[in-house]
Design a protein around this motif. Structure first.
Motif, PDB file in Angstrom:
ATOM      1  N   LEU A  44       0.836  -1.205   0.000  1.00  0.00           N
ATOM      2  CA  LEU A  44       0.000   0.000   0.000  1.00  0.00           C
ATOM      3  C   LEU A  44       0.866   1.249   0.000  1.00  0.00           C
ATOM      4  N   HIS A  45       1.952   1.232   0.768  1.00  0.00           N
ATOM      5  CA  HIS A  45       2.878   2.368   0.756  1.00  0.00           C
ATOM      6  C   HIS A  45       3.492   2.548  -0.633  1.00  0.00           C
ATOM      7  N   ILE A  77       9.277   6.077   0.947  1.00  0.00           N
ATOM      8  CA  ILE A  77       9.206   6.054  -0.510  1.00  0.00           C
ATOM      9  C   ILE A  77       8.643   7.333  -1.115  1.00  0.00           C
ATOM     10  N   LEU A  78       8.312   8.296  -0.286  1.00  0.00           N
ATOM     11  CA  LEU A  78       7.841   9.594  -0.761  1.00  0.00           C
ATOM     12  C   LEU A  78       8.754  10.686  -0.214  1.00  0.00           C
ATOM     13  N   VAL A 100      10.237  -2.829   0.914  1.00  0.00           N
ATOM     14  CA  VAL A 100       9.432  -2.324  -0.204  1.00  0.00           C
ATOM     15  C   VAL A 100      10.302  -1.506  -1.152  1.00  0.00           C
ATOM     16  N   VAL A 101      11.156  -0.644  -0.599  1.00  0.00           N
ATOM     17  CA  VAL A 101      12.057   0.150  -1.438  1.00  0.00           C
ATOM     18  C   VAL A 101      12.924  -0.771  -2.292  1.00  0.00           C
ATOM     19  N   SER A 130      18.512   9.012 -10.304  1.00  0.00           N
ATOM     20  CA  SER A 130      17.180   9.306  -9.802  1.00  0.00           C
ATOM     21  C   SER A 130      16.578   8.034  -9.241  1.00  0.00           C
ATOM     22  N   GLY A 131      15.509   8.192  -8.494  1.00  0.00           N
ATOM     23  CA  GLY A 131      14.868   7.040  -7.880  1.00  0.00           C
ATOM     24  C   GLY A 131      14.790   7.213  -6.374  1.00  0.00           C
ATOM     25  N   VAL A 132      14.463   6.136  -5.684  1.00  0.00           N
ATOM     26  CA  VAL A 132      14.322   6.161  -4.234  1.00  0.00           C
ATOM     27  C   VAL A 132      15.588   5.583  -3.604  1.00  0.00           C
TER      28      VAL A 132
END
Length: 213
Positions: A44-45, A77-78, A100-101, A130-132
């Motif tokens: 969900l995240h 993640i945000l 999750v990341v 770029s990215g998380v």
């Protein structure tokens, strides 16, 4: 059942409104059962980053917040504060969000606090990608009582400020950067980092976490 619903959400051959409804049902199911697996909450995240599913994912997380405690603390993640999360060793929430990341194809780097000799060490390999990005410092208890510790956390926040608030090019995925300091004692860290409040930083306890942004 919730995993079946998430498989429906991931099925690109189904209509969008059906896939959105599947996410909504995950939240309702979690509220009724009183529990959701960490992998489900983590998914969900992950959906919060989707333009199509972010709204229903946020609603589902709100539905489950009272039973999981995941919604109100932080997200890795945000590009949202806090930038630095200080947590106990092996904490389920932080480890699940880190997973999750990583499972989403983004970057997770772990270092031991014993290998951190300068404020720049945790992100010295960070380039212009770029990215998380999630950088985890384990065994943070080794740093808490050192004079070096507040300057380290302040530097981490400065770097995350620049990365997370910069203008993002339209032709590249947004860049997100967070730090997790694992293994710390919350009260001891809060006492050590109280000086950061004079720099305009927020240093706040939230249950077993200390959040800095």
């Amino acid at each position: 059942m919730e995993r079946t619903l998430l498989r429906c959400q991931a099925d690109e051959e189904r209509e969008i409104h059906f896939r959105q409804l599947a996410v909504t049902c995950v939240g309702h199911l979690g509220r009724m059962r009183g529990t959701l697996g960490p992998d489900v909450v983590g998914r969900l995240h992950e959906l919060l980053r989707s333009e199509v599913f972010s709204g229903v994912a946020e609603d589902a997380l709100d539905d489950t917040a009272t039973i999981t405690g995941w919604r109100s603390c932080f997200t890795l993640i945000l590009p949202n504060r806090p930038w630095v999360v200080i947590a106990p060793t092996g904490d389920v929430e932080t480890e699940s969000q880190i997973a999750v990341v990583e499972s989403s194809g983004h970057v997770v780097r772990r270092v031991s606090a014993r290998d951190v000799q300068a404020p720049e060490d945790p992100f010295k390999d960070l380039r212009g990608d770029s990215g998380v990005f999630c950088f985890v410092i384990d065994h943070t208890e080794a740093l808490e009582e050192l004079d070096f510790f507040p300057r380290l956390v302040s530097t981490l926040c400065d770097v995350a400020d620049r990365v997370n608030t910069q203008d993002q090019p339209d032709d590249r995925p947004e860049t997100v950067l967070h730090f997790v300091l694992s293994g710390a004692h919350t009260q001891r860290s809060e006492e050590a980092l109280a000086c950061l409040r004079t720099e305009g930083r927020t240093v706040a306890r939230h249950g077993k976490y200390l959040l800095v942004g």
